[in-house]
Design a protein around this motif. Structure first.
Motif, PDB file in Angstrom:
ATOM      1  N   MET A  14     -53.532 -53.855  39.281  1.00  0.00           N
ATOM      2  CA  MET A  14     -52.756 -52.689  38.857  1.00  0.00           C
ATOM      3  C   MET A  14     -51.626 -52.426  39.850  1.00  0.00           C
ATOM      4  O   MET A  14     -50.503 -52.132  39.478  1.00  0.00           O
ATOM      5  N   ARG A  15     -51.973 -52.548  41.107  1.00  0.00           N
ATOM      6  CA  ARG A  15     -50.952 -52.267  42.117  1.00  0.00           C
ATOM      7  C   ARG A  15     -49.827 -53.272  42.066  1.00  0.00           C
ATOM      8  O   ARG A  15     -48.657 -52.927  42.183  1.00  0.00           O
ATOM      9  N   ILE A  16     -50.213 -54.532  41.912  1.00  0.00           N
ATOM     10  CA  ILE A  16     -49.180 -55.560  41.854  1.00  0.00           C
ATOM     11  C   ILE A  16     -48.315 -55.336  40.615  1.00  0.00           C
ATOM     12  O   ILE A  16     -47.090 -55.421  40.654  1.00  0.00           O
ATOM     13  N   THR A  17     -48.995 -55.018  39.506  1.00  0.00           N
ATOM     14  CA  THR A  17     -48.243 -54.780  38.284  1.00  0.00           C
ATOM     15  C   THR A  17     -47.290 -53.604  38.462  1.00  0.00           C
ATOM     16  O   THR A  17     -46.148 -53.627  38.032  1.00  0.00           O
ATOM     17  N   ARG A  18     -47.788 -52.570  39.121  1.00  0.00           N
ATOM     18  CA  ARG A  18     -46.935 -51.398  39.334  1.00  0.00           C
ATOM     19  C   ARG A  18     -45.702 -51.791  40.158  1.00  0.00           C
ATOM     20  O   ARG A  18     -44.605 -51.328  39.907  1.00  0.00           O
ATOM     21  N   MET A  19     -45.935 -52.654  41.121  1.00  0.00           N
ATOM     22  CA  MET A  19     -44.784 -53.106  41.902  1.00  0.00           C
ATOM     23  C   MET A  19     -43.811 -53.844  40.996  1.00  0.00           C
ATOM     24  O   MET A  19     -42.594 -53.688  41.104  1.00  0.00           O
ATOM     25  N   ALA A  20     -44.351 -54.644  40.098  1.00  0.00           N
ATOM     26  CA  ALA A  20     -43.484 -55.435  39.225  1.00  0.00           C
ATOM     27  C   ALA A  20     -42.699 -54.524  38.283  1.00  0.00           C
ATOM     28  O   ALA A  20     -41.571 -54.831  37.905  1.00  0.00           O
ATOM     29  N   LEU A  21     -43.319 -53.395  37.926  1.00  0.00           N
ATOM     30  CA  LEU A  21     -42.667 -52.499  36.975  1.00  0.00           C
ATOM     31  C   LEU A  21     -41.376 -51.886  37.519  1.00  0.00           C
ATOM     32  O   LEU A  21     -40.560 -51.361  36.768  1.00  0.00           O
ATOM     33  N   GLN A  22     -41.194 -51.964  38.819  1.00  0.00           N
ATOM     34  CA  GLN A  22     -39.950 -51.440  39.386  1.00  0.00           C
ATOM     35  C   GLN A  22     -38.738 -52.209  38.902  1.00  0.00           C
ATOM     36  O   GLN A  22     -37.647 -51.700  38.856  1.00  0.00           O
ATOM     37  N   TYR A  23     -38.982 -53.484  38.591  1.00  0.00           N
ATOM     38  CA  TYR A  23     -37.829 -54.334  38.252  1.00  0.00           C
ATOM     39  C   TYR A  23     -37.645 -54.310  36.753  1.00  0.00           C
ATOM     40  O   TYR A  23     -37.894 -55.286  36.056  1.00  0.00           O
ATOM     41  N   ILE A  41     -35.676 -58.303  30.320  1.00  0.00           N
ATOM     42  CA  ILE A  41     -35.127 -59.601  29.915  1.00  0.00           C
ATOM     43  C   ILE A  41     -36.249 -60.616  29.798  1.00  0.00           C
ATOM     44  O   ILE A  41     -36.321 -61.390  28.839  1.00  0.00           O
ATOM     45  N   GLY A  42     -37.138 -60.580  30.769  1.00  0.00           N
ATOM     46  CA  GLY A  42     -38.250 -61.530  30.772  1.00  0.00           C
ATOM     47  C   GLY A  42     -39.095 -61.373  29.526  1.00  0.00           C
ATOM     48  O   GLY A  42     -39.465 -62.362  28.882  1.00  0.00           O
ATOM     49  N   LEU A  43     -39.384 -60.112  29.141  1.00  0.00           N
ATOM     50  CA  LEU A  43     -40.237 -59.895  27.974  1.00  0.00           C
ATOM     51  C   LEU A  43     -39.539 -60.346  26.701  1.00  0.00           C
ATOM     52  O   LEU A  43     -40.144 -60.986  25.837  1.00  0.00           O
ATOM     53  N   SER A  78     -38.045 -64.589  39.972  1.00  0.00           N
ATOM     54  CA  SER A  78     -37.220 -63.690  40.751  1.00  0.00           C
ATOM     55  C   SER A  78     -37.948 -62.372  41.030  1.00  0.00           C
ATOM     56  O   SER A  78     -37.859 -61.816  42.124  1.00  0.00           O
ATOM     57  N   ILE A  79     -38.723 -61.905  40.060  1.00  0.00           N
ATOM     58  CA  ILE A  79     -39.524 -60.709  40.349  1.00  0.00           C
ATOM     59  C   ILE A  79     -40.549 -61.047  41.431  1.00  0.00           C
ATOM     60  O   ILE A  79     -40.776 -60.269  42.363  1.00  0.00           O
ATOM     61  N   GLY A  80     -41.134 -62.226  41.304  1.00  0.00           N
ATOM     62  CA  GLY A  80     -42.100 -62.657  42.327  1.00  0.00           C
ATOM     63  C   GLY A  80     -41.471 -62.672  43.710  1.00  0.00           C
ATOM     64  O   GLY A  80     -42.049 -62.165  44.679  1.00  0.00           O
ATOM     65  N   GLN A  81     -40.279 -63.217  43.782  1.00  0.00           N
ATOM     66  CA  GLN A  81     -39.595 -63.273  45.083  1.00  0.00           C
ATOM     67  C   GLN A  81     -39.328 -61.873  45.610  1.00  0.00           C
ATOM     68  O   GLN A  81     -39.515 -61.594  46.786  1.00  0.00           O
ATOM     69  N   SER A  82     -38.877 -61.007  44.714  1.00  0.00           N
ATOM     70  CA  SER A  82     -38.554 -59.655  45.175  1.00  0.00           C
ATOM     71  C   SER A  82     -39.801 -58.940  45.659  1.00  0.00           C
ATOM     72  O   SER A  82     -39.779 -58.245  46.674  1.00  0.00           O
ATOM     73  N   ILE A  83     -40.897 -59.129  44.931  1.00  0.00           N
ATOM     74  CA  ILE A  83     -42.129 -58.489  45.360  1.00  0.00           C
ATOM     75  C   ILE A  83     -42.596 -59.104  46.684  1.00  0.00           C
ATOM     76  O   ILE A  83     -43.054 -58.407  47.587  1.00  0.00           O
TER      77      ILE A  83
END
Ligand code: ATP
Ligand code: ATP
Ligand code: MG
Ligand code: MG
Lengths: 644, 630
Positions: A43-52, A58-60, A148-153
């Motif tokens: 959940m936490r990781i997902t929440r971090m991803a939701l920032q982008y 675009i990804g979805l 790119s989201i992975g890199q940013s996280i």
């Protein structure tokens, strides 16, 4: 059918896992997050991803497009087979009505003269080409957004982690192995990044793809659809059980790997000890033990992976056999066209890759929850020492340090008991006492590396707990007993506290610390590298470098914690002489075992078991005839007397 | 992240902060795709598992063949069993059975290829790491002094893993090549015209790959290098956290780290752009190939020259066709990285062991404990001698002290007794044997040392004191701890001798660590005991108690003692005074005091107060010291 992608990635992931010099923090329990909390980690990781949001969006979109294109391909292939079997025969059951409309329109345009089958084939081919390009483009966006989201996280986590480590107090750092912290910062961040990059978006893709694929196949022909999907529950079941097994395996493996890292790291760090005891055999034994334990666990992982991949593969192919048999019978009975059968088979082979990827994703999830958990564990620690919300900067009026009845213990014990003393600017307090009596502990309390359990410490009347850490540490300079030098040049080490310092300040600090002559004689001068932790320096040179580093900052209060133990008396006296100017209007604490270093302090404290048992000036203490006097006698008494 | 950080981030690198962080570019370069030497040497490690490897290769082969067979069976189902309504149930049944057999082979082969390749890879990983580690146990200290542990660790872990990955990849790469050849063969066999036409896309893909590769490689390389720089910066900060916090370097470091992490972020994003770029290209080509199959194949089917099943098989093949090609180019990167890693690993294994036992080195069971230095000249760096023409002798049972200003070469002298380094000239003899003529193990057995910098291992206090001494009992450990006055504090710890020490003994005071390191040397029970500032962090009272205990322990043993606190060594039989790498005085305390040389001056300063000492005296002392050294 022929893909081996899943296995390849599986291999890759484990290979990286071998790098994992993970450590179990000794003292602090780093027992990995187990059970439901792994959901929390996701959940936490997902929440971090939701920032982008934009990139996710675009990804979805790309995911939906990609699955659409992906699924259109088998339909087109099916249509192509139908078209090739001949349109005239009227057996055309091309699945896609849009394709039929298209064919109809073009046949209309070209008139009756053209061969409808050929036209159909050409159109289908063009559509196939367009769909493939579309699939490629959308896959590109999907993957790029994921990465790119992975890199940013990853970047964000790194910065948070770095920041956290810098703020965590000594009490935390004392209890963890540096190897463990380094691993978390490198391997575990990488694990989370990989999870975001490969598992997070891709799992949405797989769900969409498999879901729509299932829907299409089932709506096409319920029986055949069910048969061709019969492998899915099996794969899902394997995936779940394997994930659990893999996760606990990852945990143990990382623990074992951390033990191995510790063994290797300490062996190399303590190489002089190893050599001087010629204990290589002993060390190899330690290595082999640790190493074989990791091997056993890694082999278990290999086993799980092998059976997973092959079982999932066989389940898939058995369903395919089922489709061939049942579908074949239907074709024989004329209930199904060859094109439709092909379409089913093509669907299945499109689904093969995602199914294979499930295996890889299980590993990704297992690793993500293990590594993410380990990271968040550190990120969630509240530094025991931190600024109060309303903390102000320390205001130095004259620089008086005072301990008010201070008690302190590292754990439950009492290392210091009711210590009170005061150092005024221009004055010096000397501290002596047996090993482990608490002298360094006092030194560590002054810059607020720890907080007292009882009592308080003030500088110019301000409680250290009420002012900002940064301002305290700028005001207080501690020359640590246990010198740590960076693997860098002499200059960088001296200027560590103020990397903007001009050369002349660096040089004058080095000269004051009586290092100038030595450095001048070095061929590389200030650019000479000192080796790891300063190995290429003598003990005294290391200590002088550390003195130079502290005095360069000209702190208002200086604590010398036994910082001349490895320096001969003559050099030490020259250092003292050079420092008189600096310490003239500053408060100084000198901790030393060598009485000549502190006999002229304004007050000398003799510490024993955390209590001040004697205090006074040198002369007063001598007349008291206590411990201090004994020490003094021992240090000056001619040799003959103490020989017996 | 506190607000402060965000506001104050300057992104300006302070002039004196560019500490070397992590490996440099040249260290990280990708190797060639194929380096015969590396592969050849690597093969030697694999050779140990030859049989298993053949089993694995067989499994890969079976897997590949069965994988190719499956679409062919499907083709036969279409062509024979389901042909134009003239369906044949029994044929269909046979085909399905054949299909099931192929699936069975596929399954078994798949399982074994994964299992065996995985296991071999794990095993070799351990073997390679062990080879490196074992070698590092013997490499001379002069090499280790110059080498950062972090870098060795990255070879012991990262590079070994890269090779492991290579092995896994290599076996599968063989499979991929077989698969590719198989598919091409099958396509041409089914229908050569259609096959060749479909294959026209392959050269296009290859050309694109060749153009793409150097750019992509460059960007992958940058991503890797920036990432190891970030790791290096992190590791440095963690190791030096006390210095960082003590000197408030947090903000500067945070900014520096941010610059590095941002660099890495950019590089990584660029690299992934290059990576994903291939996806539409490959898919476009796949689409082209499928279009060719549909149009040409479809026309052939319509014209009756090709059977429908062939077209179906082609479609199935085309979809799988690009996977091995894609995988092979991916392998290419792995291969390159592995070659670079292999080089780095063999580099470690190839570090010459300067100091090794002579072939005929002796291992004396007993030695008499004498030490002698004859015209010894030695230095760490060429042309910079640290010890110059040192001559002295220590008789069995004697205790000799080394004193001298800091940096004068005392520690270096003791290092030579143990042959940590080889001397440039002269000879060092222990027990009458030149240290180069005896085994290093025997030196370890007969000489034990308390090093200037106490180093303790993680583990219990008991394990640390007994360390590598075989046959030592609990009583020995306790006796040694008692002798150095450590027993008392150990017993006060909640777990006594079983107390777990943190890294480097961080939960003990420095003096306590020194006592344990002292006790460790005593348990070793050697003829010669070297104490390099063994009591520098210990008060004189405790020291006296140790001295008294040592009186007994030292009986019949030779001692070499270094101390700056001269009270420590007054009792020595002989005192050797070093200055700038030369012996300037020798004699016992009284003789040297009477001499009025460097020793007497150092001694007087030892208990004199610095305020009392007029500057002239200091100047005089140093001047005299300098003179006496020339
Ligand atoms: N591993 C090394 N590599 C290069 N130079 C070294 C190394 N070890 C010591 N030196 C240099 O050799 C000289 C002598 O060092 P040594 O450690 O022998 O001095 P020491 O007499 O023990 O001094 P101290 O009392 O400060 O411990 C010093 O100038 C030091 O910088
Ligand atoms: N990080 C720590 N965690 C737990 N206990 C500690 C820690 N550091 C020190 N101690 C314990 O606290 C006590 C006081 O240690 P301290 O380092 O203050 O002694 P010291 O007076 O400086 O001794 P020395 O003269 O040996 O330097 C010792 O018993 C030591 O074992
Ligand atoms: Mg201390
Ligand atoms: Mg030394």
């Amino acid at each position: 059918m022929l893909t081996r992608c899943g296995s390849k990635h599986g291999g890759l992931v484990t290979a990286t896992s071998q790098v994992t010099p993970v450590g179990k923090a000794a003292g602090t329990s780093s027992r990995p997050v187990v059970g439901s909390s792994s959901v929390g980690v996701f959940m936490r990781i997902t929440r971090m991803a939701l920032q982008y949001k934009l990139r996710l969006f675009i990804g979805l979109i790309a995911i939906f497009l990609a699955s659409g294109f992906q699924l259109a391909i088998p339909m087109l292939i099916g249509s192509a087979v139908d078209a090739a079997t001949g349109l005239e025969e009227g057996s055309l059951k091309i699945a896609n009505s849009a394709v039929i409309t298209l064919i109809d329109t073009t046949t209309d345009i070209f008139g009756e003269g053209s061969n409808p089958s050929k036209t159909a084939l050409i159109i289908i081919a063009v559509l196939l080409f367009i769909t493939s390009v579309g699939r490629g483009l959308s896959a590109m966006f999907q993957n790029y957004m994921g990465e790119s989201i992975g890199q940013s996280i990853g970047y964000e986590l790194r910065m948070l982690y770095y920041e956290k480590l810098q703020r965590l107090s000594f009490s935390y750092h004392a209890g963890v192995h540096t190897g463990d912290l380094i691993t978390r910062g490198i391997v575990d961040v990488e694990g989370v990044r990989m999870f975001v990059q490969t598992a997070l978006l891709r799992s949405v893709f797989l769900i969409v793809l498999i879901g729509t694929g299932m829907y299409l196949m089932l709506s096409e022909d319920l029986v055949l659809g069910l048969i061709s999907l019969s492998f899915v529950p099996f794969v899902a079941w394997r995936a779940t059980t394997a994930r659990l097994k893999l996760r606990s395996n990852w945990y143990s493996l990382q623990e074992r790997l951390s033990a191995l890292t510790k063994v290797m790291d300490e062996n190399l760090g303590g190489i002089r000890v190893v050599r001087s005891f010629a204990s290589q055999d002993h060390e190899m034994k330690k290595f082999d033990e640790a190493s074989n334990e990791t091997l056993a666990l890694a082999n278990v992982q290999v086993g799980i992976r092998a059976s997973n991949i092959s079982l999932m593969g066989v389940a898939f192919m058995l369903s395919m056999a089922g489709v061939l048999w049942v579908g074949g019978l239907q074709v024989i009975d004329g209930e199904l066209t060859l094109g439709e059968l092909t379409q089913f088979l093509a669907f299945m082979s499109i689904l093969l890759q995602p199914v294979r990827q499930i295996g890889m994703m299980i590993n990704g999830y297992a690793r993500g929850s293990a590594t993410g958990g380990r990271l968040f564990q550190v990120l969630d620690i509240d530094p025991s020492i931190q600024d109060k919300p309303d903390a102000k900067d320390l205001e130095i009026t004259n620089g008086t340090l005072e301990f008010h009845n201070v008690s302190f213990g590292y754990e439950e014990d009492h290392t210091l008991n009711g210590v009170s003393f005061k150092v005024e600017p221009g004055h010096t307090v000397g501290i002596v006492g047996p090993p482990g009596s608490g002298k360094s502990t006092i030194a560590h309390l002054v810059p607020r590396f720890y907080d007292p359990k009882k009592g308080h410490i003030t500088i110019d009347g301000q409680d250290l707990r009420d002012v900002t850490l940064d301002s305290i540490r700028k005001a207080v300079g501690v020359v640590e007993q246990d010198t740590f030098l960076f693997t860098a040049s002499v200059e960088h080490n001296v200027a560590y506290g103020d990397p903007w310092a001009p050369d002349d300040r660096v040089e004058s600090a080095s000269k004051h610390a009586q290092l100038g002559d030595y450095i001048d004689r070095l061929p590389g001068g200030y650019d000479t590298m000192v080796g790891e932790r300063g190995v290429s320096l003598s003990g005294g040179q290391r200590q002088r470098l550390s003195i130079a580093r502290s005095i360069m900052l000209k702190p208002q209060l200086i604590v010398f914690d036994d910082s001349t133990a490895a320096i001969d008396a003559a050099t030490e006296q020259r250092i003292r002489a050079a420092l008189t100017e600096l310490t003239k209007d500053r408060a100084t604490i000198i901790i030393s075992h060598r009485l000549s270093s502190l006999m002229h302090a304004d007050e000398i404290l003799f510490i024993e078991e955390g209590k001040i048992v004697e205090r006074g000036s040198h002369e007063e203490l001598l007349t008291q005839g206590g411990h201090y006097n004994d020490l003094y006698e021992l240090q000056i008494r001619p040799s003959e007397k103490w020989q017996q | 992240m506190t607000d402060r950080h965000i506001h104050e981030r300057s992104h300006e690198i302070p002039p004196k902060a560019s500490i070397k962080l992590g490996p440099t570019l040249d260290e990280e370069v990708f190797g060639e795709a194929f380096n015969g030497q590396v592969v050849g040497r690597f093969m030697k490690y694999i050779a140990a598992y030859k049989v298993l490897l053949w089993v694995a290769i067989t499994a890969v082969g079976v897997f590949t063949v069965s994988s190719i067979t499956i679409p062919l069976i499907v083709k036969n189902v279409f062509d024979d069993a389901l042909k134009d309504g003239a369906g044949d149930r029994s044929k269909l049944a046979t085909m399905v059975v054949v299909f099931l057999v192929a699936v069975g082979f596929n399954f078994v082969a798949n399982y074994f290829q994964e299992l065996i390749v995985g296991r071999i890879a794990e095993r070799i990983l351990i073997d390679m790491r062990r080879a490196m580690y074992e070698h590092l146990q013997r490499v001379s200290l002069s090499f280790m002094d110059k080498t950062e542990i972090g870098k060795l660790m990255s070879r012991l872990q990262g590079d070994v893993a890269a090779l492991q990955e290579f092995l896994q990849t290599a076996v599968f790469a063989i499979g991929d090549i077989v698969l590719l050849i198989g598919i091409i063969g099958a396509m041409i066999w089914l229908d050569w015209r259609l096959g060749l036409m479909t294959l026209t896309v392959v050269p296009i893909l290859l050309i694109i790959r060749i153009i793409w590769l150097p750019y992509a490689r460059q960007s992958f390389l940058r991503a890797r290098v920036t990432s190891s720089i970030v790791s290096g910066a992190l590791a440095e900060n963690i190791n030096g956290i006390r210095a960082v916090q003590g000197m408030s370097r947090e903000y500067v470091n945070y900014d520096l780290f941010d610059i590095r992490a941002t660099d890495n972020l950019k590089a990584a994003n660029k690299a992934s752009k290059f990576g994903v770029m291939m996806l539409p290209i490959v898919d476009t080509l796949t689409g082209t190939a499928m279009a060719i199959v549909v149009i040409i194949g479809g026309f052939f089917v319509l014209g009756g020259t090709v059977e429908l099943g062939v077209m179906v098989a082609f479609v199935l093949f085309v979809q799988r066709f690009f996977d091995p090609i894609r995988a092979l180019t991916m392998h290419y990167n792995v291969l390159q990285r592995a070659m670079a890693s292999g080089e780095r690993i063999f580099e470690v294994i190839d570090v010459p062991v300067d100091i090794k036992n002579k072939p005929n080195a002796i291992h004396p069971e007993e030695i008499d404990g004498s030490i002698s230095f004859e015209n010894v000249t030695f230095g760490y760096v060429e042309n910079q001698p640290i010890l110059k023409d040192i001559n002295f002798e220590v008789k069995p049972g004697e205790t000799v002290a080394l004193v001298g200003p800091t940096g004068s070469g005392k520690t270096s002298t003791t290092a030579l007794v143990h042959r940590f380094y080889d001397i440039w000239e002269g000879s060092v003899k222990v027990g009458g044997h030149d240290v180069r003529d005896v085994t290093q193990e025997s030196l370890g057995e007969h000489v034990s040392m308390v090093l200037q910098e106490p180093f303790l291992f993680s583990g219990t206090i008991f394990e640390n004191i007994i360390y590598a001494k075989e046959g030592a009992t609990r009583e020995d450990v306790v006796a040694a701890a008692q002798a150095v006055g450590a027993h008392e504090f150990i017993m006060k710890l909640p777990d006594g001798y079983e107390t777990e020490l943190e890294q480097r003994g961080g939960n003990l005071s420095l003096g306590q660590r020194q006592l344990l390191s002292f006790a460790r040397a005593i348990v070793a029970d050697s003829k010669i005991l070297v104490l390099d500032e063994a009591t520098a962090s210990i008060d004189s009272y405790t020291e006296m108690l140790i001295q008294q205990a040592l009186e007994r322990l030292m009986e019949g043993r030779t001692g070499m003692v270094i101390a700056h606190r001269l009270a420590t060594i007054r009792g020595a039989d002989r005192i050797i005074v070093l200055q700038d790498g030369r012996i300037v005085e020798q004699g016992n305390h009284d003789e040297l005091m009477a001499n009025g040389g460097l020793y007497s001056r150092l001694y007087s300063m030892n208990y004199a107060s610095f305020d009392d000492i007029p500057d002239e005296l200091i100047a005089q002392a140093t001047k005299a010291a300098r003179e006496s050294s020339t």
